[in-house]
Design a protein around this motif. Sequence first.
Motif, PDB file in Angstrom:
ATOM      1  N   LYS A   1     -54.223 -27.245  25.927  1.00  0.00           N
ATOM      2  CA  LYS A   1     -53.189 -27.815  26.495  1.00  0.00           C
ATOM      3  C   LYS A   1     -53.692 -28.974  27.330  1.00  0.00           C
TER       4      LYS A   1
ATOM      5  N   GLU B   1     -53.203 -33.308  28.727  1.00  0.00           N
ATOM      6  CA  GLU B   1     -52.263 -34.598  28.935  1.00  0.00           C
ATOM      7  C   GLU B   1     -53.306 -35.578  29.562  1.00  0.00           C
TER       8      GLU B   1
ATOM      9  N   SER C   1     -46.815 -40.827  28.812  1.00  0.00           N
ATOM     10  CA  SER C   1     -45.597 -40.447  29.590  1.00  0.00           C
ATOM     11  C   SER C   1     -45.663 -40.502  31.014  1.00  0.00           C
TER      12      SER C   1
ATOM     13  N   VAL D   1     -47.577 -34.477  36.026  1.00  0.00           N
ATOM     14  CA  VAL D   1     -48.226 -34.150  35.165  1.00  0.00           C
ATOM     15  C   VAL D   1     -48.151 -32.236  35.384  1.00  0.00           C
TER      16      VAL D   1
ATOM     17  N   GLU E   1     -44.657 -30.575  35.323  1.00  0.00           N
ATOM     18  CA  GLU E   1     -43.861 -30.659  34.366  1.00  0.00           C
ATOM     19  C   GLU E   1     -44.429 -30.015  33.294  1.00  0.00           C
ATOM     20  N   LYS E   2     -45.911 -30.275  32.872  1.00  0.00           N
ATOM     21  CA  LYS E   2     -46.516 -29.576  31.744  1.00  0.00           C
ATOM     22  C   LYS E   2     -47.678 -28.462  32.077  1.00  0.00           C
TER      23      LYS E   2
ATOM     24  N   PRO F   1     -50.685 -28.326  32.083  1.00  0.00           N
ATOM     25  CA  PRO F   1     -51.912 -28.141  31.099  1.00  0.00           C
ATOM     26  C   PRO F   1     -53.163 -27.542  31.735  1.00  0.00           C
TER      27      PRO F   1
END
Length: 361
Positions: free
Chosen positions: A191, A193, A207, A231, A234-235, A237
Motif C-alpha cells: 500500500k 502512494e 494525484s 494522502v 484519503e488513502k 497507505p
Amino acid sequence: MNQLFSLKIMTKALLLTDEHLDRGAAKTSHGLLRHSEKYEIVGVIDSKFSDKTTDEVIPRCRKVKIYPDLGSALDENDAEKLIIGVATVGGYLPENFKEHIEEAMKNGLDIISGLHHYLSEDEEFVDLAAEYDVEIEDIRKSPPLDELHYFKDRKKDIGALTIPFLGTDSSVGKRTALLEVYETMKERGDKVEWVATGQTGLLQGSSYGVPLDSIKGDYMVGELENQIWQVWKEKEPDYILVEGQGSISHPAYVCGSRAVLAASQPDAVVLQHAPARKYRHYQSEDIQWPMPDLEDEIQLVRSFSGADVIGVTINPEGLSEKEKQNYILKYEQRFNIPSADALQNPKKIAKRIEAQKEIQG
C-alpha cells in the motif's frame, strides 16, 4: 516500464522540445516518455533530431517519433494538447518555442506549460487562445494566498512511513528512481502512494503534489506537508514516497530539499547520485560547481532530518555497465546499504523500504 498505467485511457499530446531534447532541461519530456498516467505522448517536436525516435536520443524511454515541426506531427497524429517539454534553469520560455506554440493554438491544441514564464499571463498568447478557443494551463503556479497552508507538525498523526527520494544534484533522476520503485512496490502488493513536488510529476499524473518552487517561502513546507497529510487521510497507505527537489548541498536549490525534509519528517531517505558527473547541473556555461562527495551528502541529510539514507540509486550517465556495477558494489560495501540502478533493479530498493517498516515496527 510504466506497466501499471498502460491500461488507462489517456489524452493524446505532443511534446515541444525544439533543440533541447538531449539536454537536462528536457527532463520534463524525459519523464513523460518514461512514465505517464495522464497523457499518451504521440510525438515530439524537435528540429535537431527530426526523423529519429526518442529512444535514439534518450536512454531507456518509450519509442516515439520526432518531428521537425507541428505540421508534420499533426499530419500523422491526432493530438489534443501541446506540452512544453522543458524545465529550463529559471523557468524561462525558449525564444524558438513561440512560433510552435502559436501554430499549435491555430490548429486547436490546448497548451500546457510547467515554466515560471506563465503563458496564461502573456498577452500575445492570451489573445490567440481566445481567438482560436483553446486553453492555456500553467501548472507551475502557487495557489492563492488565502488557500495556502502553514506548517502544522502533522507527521505525528500519520501512520505511514514517509520516504523522500533526494539527490546529489538537480536533474539527476530522483523522480524517475522514485517512480520505478513505486511501481515495483505496487506490483509487490504494498500500500504505497507518492507525492510530486515539481511540474513534471504533476504532468505525469500524480494525484497529490505541489509545484514547490512556485510557493512563497513562508508556505513551502506547509503546502507540501498538507499534501502528505491528504494522502494519509484519503488513502491510509503504509508508505508515502516523496519526490525530492534539487540537492541539500546545491547552492542554487537548497530550498527544495530542505523543504521536502521538513515537510515529510522522513523515516528514511533514498539518495540518487550520478558518479560520473563532475559538475552541478546549473548554468554550466558560466559556473562549474563541483558535485559533492556522496558521504558528505549522506551526512547532510542525516544532520538536517535525523533520518538515515537506506539506499543509493545510481544515474548511469557516462558509465559503462561494468563501471556502474563497480560503483554499486563500492557503495554497498562503503555504506552498508543497498545500491542499484533503479531503472534496472528497483526491487532491491523496494525491499529495503519494506524492511524499514519491520525495523520501525
